[in-house]
Design a protein around this motif. Sequence first.
Motif, PDB file in Angstrom:
ATOM      1  N   UNK A  26       0.836  -1.196   0.000  1.00 15.71           N
ATOM      2  CA  UNK A  26       0.000   0.000   0.000  1.00 15.71           C
ATOM      3  C   UNK A  26       0.869   1.243   0.000  1.00 15.71           C
ATOM      4  N   UNK A  27       0.246   2.345  -0.394  1.00 14.55           N
ATOM      5  CA  UNK A  27       0.940   3.636  -0.409  1.00 14.55           C
ATOM      6  C   UNK A  27      -0.072   4.730  -0.121  1.00 14.55           C
ATOM      7  N   UNK A  28       0.416   5.821   0.431  1.00 13.21           N
ATOM      8  CA  UNK A  28      -0.440   6.957   0.723  1.00 13.21           C
ATOM      9  C   UNK A  28       0.363   8.236   0.688  1.00 13.21           C
ATOM     10  N   UNK A  52      -1.804  -7.649  -6.633  1.00  6.17           N
ATOM     11  CA  UNK A  52      -2.859  -8.286  -5.861  1.00  6.17           C
ATOM     12  C   UNK A  52      -2.836  -7.814  -4.414  1.00  6.17           C
ATOM     13  N   UNK A  53      -4.026  -7.768  -3.818  1.00  5.61           N
ATOM     14  CA  UNK A  53      -4.193  -7.428  -2.408  1.00  5.61           C
ATOM     15  C   UNK A  53      -3.441  -6.160  -2.026  1.00  5.61           C
ATOM     16  N   UNK A  54      -3.563  -5.133  -2.840  1.00  5.38           N
ATOM     17  CA  UNK A  54      -2.842  -3.879  -2.620  1.00  5.38           C
ATOM     18  C   UNK A  54      -3.796  -2.702  -2.750  1.00  5.38           C
ATOM     19  N   UNK A  55      -3.403  -1.567  -2.187  1.00  5.43           N
ATOM     20  CA  UNK A  55      -4.253  -0.396  -2.300  1.00  5.43           C
ATOM     21  C   UNK A  55      -3.427   0.878  -2.183  1.00  5.43           C
ATOM     22  N   UNK A  56      -4.054   1.969  -2.599  1.00  8.96           N
ATOM     23  CA  UNK A  56      -3.450   3.291  -2.487  1.00  8.96           C
ATOM     24  C   UNK A  56      -4.474   4.253  -1.929  1.00  8.96           C
ATOM     25  N   UNK A  57      -4.044   5.065  -0.996  1.00  9.15           N
ATOM     26  CA  UNK A  57      -4.887   6.171  -0.533  1.00  9.15           C
ATOM     27  C   UNK A  57      -4.180   7.496  -0.816  1.00  9.15           C
TER      28      UNK A  57
END
Length: 93
Positions: A26-28, A52-57
């Motif tokens: 993840x990253x933000x 896969x199974x990753x996100x960004x805010x």
Amino acid sequence: GQIFYVGGLLGRTSIEPYSGTTSTSYAGGNINVVATTSNVGGLIGYSETNISNSYSYADVYGANQNSLFGVGGLVGNNKSTNAVSGSIINSYS
């Protein structure tokens, strides 16, 4: 000058000559682009791997919309180079 790969976690991922996956990442934060830029993503700027199974805010901002190419909240540019790369699974921005 021109910047080609900007990401909150990675600027570019490549599978050559091997296959790869960006997983459970993840990253933000803020990505504020002021130059002519290609491939800007909240997580990865340019990806040739599976994600896969990753996100960004991350918040992605561009000072000049006419000079931005390939911009996304998760991935700026996602390229499939073969039958097993380029998938985005269970990931979001």
